[in-house]
Design an enzyme around this catalytic site. Structure first.
Site, PDB file in Angstrom:
ATOM      1  N   ASP A 368      16.713 -33.130  18.149  1.00  0.00           N
ATOM      2  CA  ASP A 368      17.520 -32.317  17.263  1.00  0.00           C
ATOM      3  C   ASP A 368      17.783 -31.044  18.067  1.00  0.00           C
ATOM      4  O   ASP A 368      17.039 -30.738  18.992  1.00  0.00           O
ATOM      5  CB  ASP A 368      16.694 -32.022  16.012  1.00  0.00           C
ATOM      6  CG  ASP A 368      17.432 -31.130  15.046  1.00  0.00           C
ATOM      7  OD1 ASP A 368      18.614 -31.395  14.801  1.00  0.00           O
ATOM      8  OD2 ASP A 368      16.818 -30.186  14.540  1.00  0.00           O
ATOM      9  N   ASP A 568      15.949 -33.029   8.950  1.00  0.00           N
ATOM     10  CA  ASP A 568      15.862 -34.264   9.711  1.00  0.00           C
ATOM     11  C   ASP A 568      14.605 -35.089   9.435  1.00  0.00           C
ATOM     12  O   ASP A 568      14.272 -35.982  10.194  1.00  0.00           O
ATOM     13  CB  ASP A 568      16.074 -34.032  11.212  1.00  0.00           C
ATOM     14  CG  ASP A 568      15.187 -32.951  11.753  1.00  0.00           C
ATOM     15  OD1 ASP A 568      14.133 -32.711  11.146  1.00  0.00           O
ATOM     16  OD2 ASP A 568      15.537 -32.361  12.787  1.00  0.00           O
TER      17      ASP A 568
HETATM   18  P1  ADP Z   1      20.897 -28.984  13.546  1.00  0.00           P
HETATM   19  O1  ADP Z   1      21.362 -30.382  13.557  1.00  0.00           O
HETATM   20  O2  ADP Z   1      21.434 -28.223  14.719  1.00  0.00           O
HETATM   21  O3  ADP Z   1      19.436 -28.836  13.399  1.00  0.00           O
HETATM   22  P2  ADP Z   1      21.499 -28.599  10.699  1.00  0.00           P
HETATM   23  O4  ADP Z   1      21.716 -30.046  10.419  1.00  0.00           O
HETATM   24  O5  ADP Z   1      20.308 -27.948  10.108  1.00  0.00           O
HETATM   25  O6  ADP Z   1      21.565 -28.283  12.267  1.00  0.00           O
HETATM   26  O7  ADP Z   1      22.758 -27.798  10.226  1.00  0.00           O
HETATM   27  C1  ADP Z   1      24.045 -28.136  10.697  1.00  0.00           C
HETATM   28  C2  ADP Z   1      25.078 -27.060  10.418  1.00  0.00           C
HETATM   29  O8  ADP Z   1      25.210 -26.880   9.020  1.00  0.00           O
HETATM   30  C3  ADP Z   1      24.708 -25.713  10.988  1.00  0.00           C
HETATM   31  O9  ADP Z   1      25.115 -25.561  12.310  1.00  0.00           O
HETATM   32  C4  ADP Z   1      25.464 -24.792  10.020  1.00  0.00           C
HETATM   33  O10 ADP Z   1      26.799 -24.683  10.414  1.00  0.00           O
HETATM   34  C5  ADP Z   1      25.399 -25.518   8.707  1.00  0.00           C
HETATM   35  N1  ADP Z   1      24.264 -25.052   7.890  1.00  0.00           N
HETATM   36  C6  ADP Z   1      23.190 -25.760   7.556  1.00  0.00           C
HETATM   37  N2  ADP Z   1      22.353 -25.035   6.790  1.00  0.00           N
HETATM   38  C7  ADP Z   1      22.907 -23.815   6.672  1.00  0.00           C
HETATM   39  C8  ADP Z   1      22.524 -22.604   6.022  1.00  0.00           C
HETATM   40  N3  ADP Z   1      21.371 -22.481   5.361  1.00  0.00           N
HETATM   41  N4  ADP Z   1      23.349 -21.560   6.109  1.00  0.00           N
HETATM   42  C9  ADP Z   1      24.502 -21.655   6.785  1.00  0.00           C
HETATM   43  N5  ADP Z   1      24.905 -22.759   7.415  1.00  0.00           N
HETATM   44  C10 ADP Z   1      24.137 -23.832   7.369  1.00  0.00           C
HETATM   45 MG    MG Z   2      17.574 -28.904  12.543  1.00  0.00          MG
END
Ligand code: ADP
Ligand code: MG
Length: 670
Positions: A368, A568
């Protein structure tokens, strides 16, 4: 969110079902030999061995120096050291018989030695009195060794995990009371003095100090903490007095969680362990059967029964001595136990020896991005408001994120400063992989990525700056975006390179972030592939695709997923091995994961892989060596070339060598 955790539970249940199914039936074979509470201490056992060895020498002297003793008189003389050496074995054998477990090692040893004591009475039989006692004595040396080895490993691991705090100093009614940490509740303030273990997780509210986190992370460099920093239970306070506001109940604190994990690490058994349980179930009856045939068939068919029977009976008794697969039954689980111990010494908790197997066969490693390869600490670089002020933009974003623990949320709150300023935040809805929607002072505000804006029907504007973009919409109207950047962890590139060096063929990064950001990070770290702009469900299906592509070409490769567990957890549960970040990761992740990295350093994965491979190698060596030696002894014995003492010597010798070999796994550094 709740459907996601349901999904995680389901996937996890499935994974365990398959592990258990493999195990079904194979369990019980050793467990049923219910551990006697009155097992002797190694010291007592040693004394018993020495005393009976002395008695054996005395018996031999009497036997040799008094001429013309009748056979039964000689038997009586040798029965003294025999009982001294084997009274507990005889007792266990009797108990085994009462429980209908005739084929346990104690019983077989008794049959072999009693047979040897009596063989002199069989026509044509040479007396084997001293041999019989010697066999029993040496069997006990093996048992002694086994006891010492198991005690050593248990002690080594519990020392290593000496993180359970006994007391907490809690401030109550103006005084400091020392109580058991279970009695302290969340929100209370505890005082941790230098030299004390931090009893519960919390935040420092006064004082600065440095912490020794070696028990948790394997890192010996002290970590400095000051007001506002989180502090984890299980660390040792080195220098200053700190006051800590307790944030998690004792049972939920890091130290308790880790102890729980390690104590239940036997959950999923390794293939080698399953193999030896199965092997033991077949091997012993086969050898015992062969012994019976060996005693009767050759004298019946190829010669003179009364003349040859004693000789063949002796050979058959030798078979019984090597019929116990103890060297394997003891040393293989010990090897895994040591491997799990070695991993926890470097701050990697492995929840079962089965995952050790899977780690050692890693072929694809999927990461991730946020919080795993990057620090997950975003810095707000620029604000691009539309029709509102910069302050209002950040104000809204920080408020919407009030209840979120996503790294982005933490960073926005940090950037705004005092977010808790009396504004009302209601109807909060976190949409995994997209963002958050909430009512701030009655107005619906959406904060998240472009998908989130599309959902809200807001016309978002493109931003050319590299980095993560957080868009904000008020009542469906676009209000601007915030540009934030994260940095890769200092050891992330090394982590990827080390995995390649360990033979991992494919490294992949999955992220919900923008393609530009993902590409830049993947390039910087030397990853083979990256998949961007994924929703949590997309991550699961991508991992499923990758699993299908792993282990082709007849390879028995596995897929490892490494994540921080925020959004995840389902993937962690789905992968062959799910590795979670322990310090920053969510509790759900630590539960869903099979392996936990206590200090969030991805470079520890390659080290864990090396430990797993080493453990695997040691277990395999033991299996090959022990089975090989046994087969040689059986062949020699069948041809009358292995006297009884040689058989027991060989058997116990193999046990000792295998156990010593297994104990090496505990010292592996990875
Ligand atoms: P990653 O796969 O990089 O771990 P996430 O799946 O947690 O990222 O989140 C993916 C995207 O969703 C982030 O890059 C952001 O744009 C958006 N996002 C998720 N959670 C939040 C939040 N709490 N506040 C703002 N944006 C969020
Ligand atoms: Mg993440």
């Amino acid at each position: 969110m709740s459907s996601e955790s349901e999904e995680t539970k389901r996937l996890r249940a499935r994974k365990y079902e398959t592990l258990r199914a493999d195990e079904a039936g194979s369990a019980g074979a050793e467990e049923s030999g219910d551990e006697d509470e009155e097992e002797m201490e190694p010291k007592q056992k040693l004394l018993q061995i020495l005393v009976s060895a002395g008695l054996l020498v005395a018996a031999v002297i009497v036997d040799k120096s008094v001429p013309g003793l009748a056979m039964w008189q000689r038997l009586l003389i040798y029965l003294i050291p025999y009982f001294a050496a084997g009274f507990d074995v005889l007792k266990e054998a009797g108990e085994g018989l009462a429980h209908h477990e005739a084929l346990n090692e104690d019983f077989l040893m008794c049959v072999a030695t009693v047979g040897a004591l009596l063989i002199g009475f069989v026509p044509g039989g040479k007396p084997q009195f001293a041999e019989a006692v010697f066999v029993m004595l040496f069997f006990q040396v093996g048992e002694l060794f086994e006891g010492i080895a198991e005690g050593n490993s248990t002690r080594a691991i519990s020392q290593l995990l000496d993180i359970r705090p006994d007391t907490a100093n809690v401030e109550r009614g103006g005084a400091v009371q020392t109580v058991s940490p279970e009695k302290v509740s969340v929100g209370e303030v505890i005082v941790v003095r230098p030299g004390e273990k931090v009893p519960m997780d919390g935040t420092v509210i006064e004082g600065t100090t440095s912490l020794n986190t070696v028990a948790l992370t394997g890192e010996s460099a002290p970590r400095d903490v000051t007001v506002g920093d989180p502090i984890l239970s299980g660390c040792v306070n080195l220098s200053g007095v700190v006051r800590v506001r307790v944030e998690k109940a004792f049972g939920e604190s890091t130290a308790s969680k880790i102890l729980d994990l390690v104590q239940h690490a036997s959950g999923a058994k390794s293939r080698s362990e399953k193999f030896i349980t199965r092997f033991a179930r077949v091997y012993t009856p086969v050898v015992v059967g062969a012994a019976v045939l060996l005693a009767f068939l050759p004298p019946l068919f190829c010669g003179h029964f009364t003349r040859d029977f004693a000789e063949w009976l002796l050979r058959a008794l030798t078979f019984l001595i090597v019929s116990c697969p103890c060297a394997l039954v003891v040393s293989v689980p010990l090897a895994y136990f040591g491997g799990i111990g070695a991993a926890s010494k470097i701050g990697v908790l492995i929840k079962g020896s089965g995952f050790m197997d899977s780690l050692s066969r890693a072929e694809t490693v999927v990461f991730d991005k946020t919080g795993t390869l990057t620090k997950g600490v975003f810095e707000v670089t620029t604000l691009h408001p539309e029709k509102i002020t910069e302050h209002e933009l950040l104000h809204l974003a920080a408020h919407v994120e009030r209840y979120s623990s996503h790294p982005i949320a933490l960073s926005l709150k940090q950037a705004f400063g005092n977010e808790d300023d009396g504004c009302t935040v209601t109807d909060v809805e976190e949409i995994a992989g997209r963002g958050i929607r909430a009512k701030v002072n009655g107005k619906t505000v959406c904060v998240g990525n472009t998908k989130m804006m599309d959902d809200a029907g807001a016309q978002w504007s493109q931003c050319s700056e590299p980095g993560t973009i957080i868009h904000v919409a008020i009542e469906g109207k676009y209000a601007g975006h915030i540009h934030i950047t994260d940095v890769v962890k200092p050891d992330a590139a090394k982590a990827v390179a080390d995995l390649k060096a360990e033979g991992v063929r494919r490294t992949v990064m999955l992220t919900g972030d923008r393609r530009e950001v993902a590409g830049r990070v993947a390039g910087e770290l030397g990853l083979d592939e990256y998949h961007a702009e994924l929703l949590p469900a997309d991550k699961v299906s991508d991992v499923e695709k990758l699993i299908a592509e792993t282990g082709r070409d007849g390879q028995k490769g596995t897929l490892i997923f490494v994540g921080d567990g925020i959004n995840d957890a389902p993937v962690l549960a789905r992968a062959d091995v799910g590795i979670a970040m322990g310090a920053m990761g969510s509790d759900a992740a630590i539960e869903a994961a099979d392996v936990v990295l206590m200090d969030d350093k991805p470079s520890k994965i390659a080290r864990a892989l090396r430990i797993a491979k080493n453990t695997q190698r040691v277990a395999l060596h033991n299996i090959v060596f022990a089975i090989g030696v046994k087969i040689v002894i059986l062949i020699l014995a069948a041809f009358g070339l292995a006297p009884m003492w040689l058989a027991v010597f060989g058997d116990t010798g193999v046990l000792i060598l295998c156990v010593l070999n297994s104990m090496r796994t505990l010292r592996a550094k990875g």
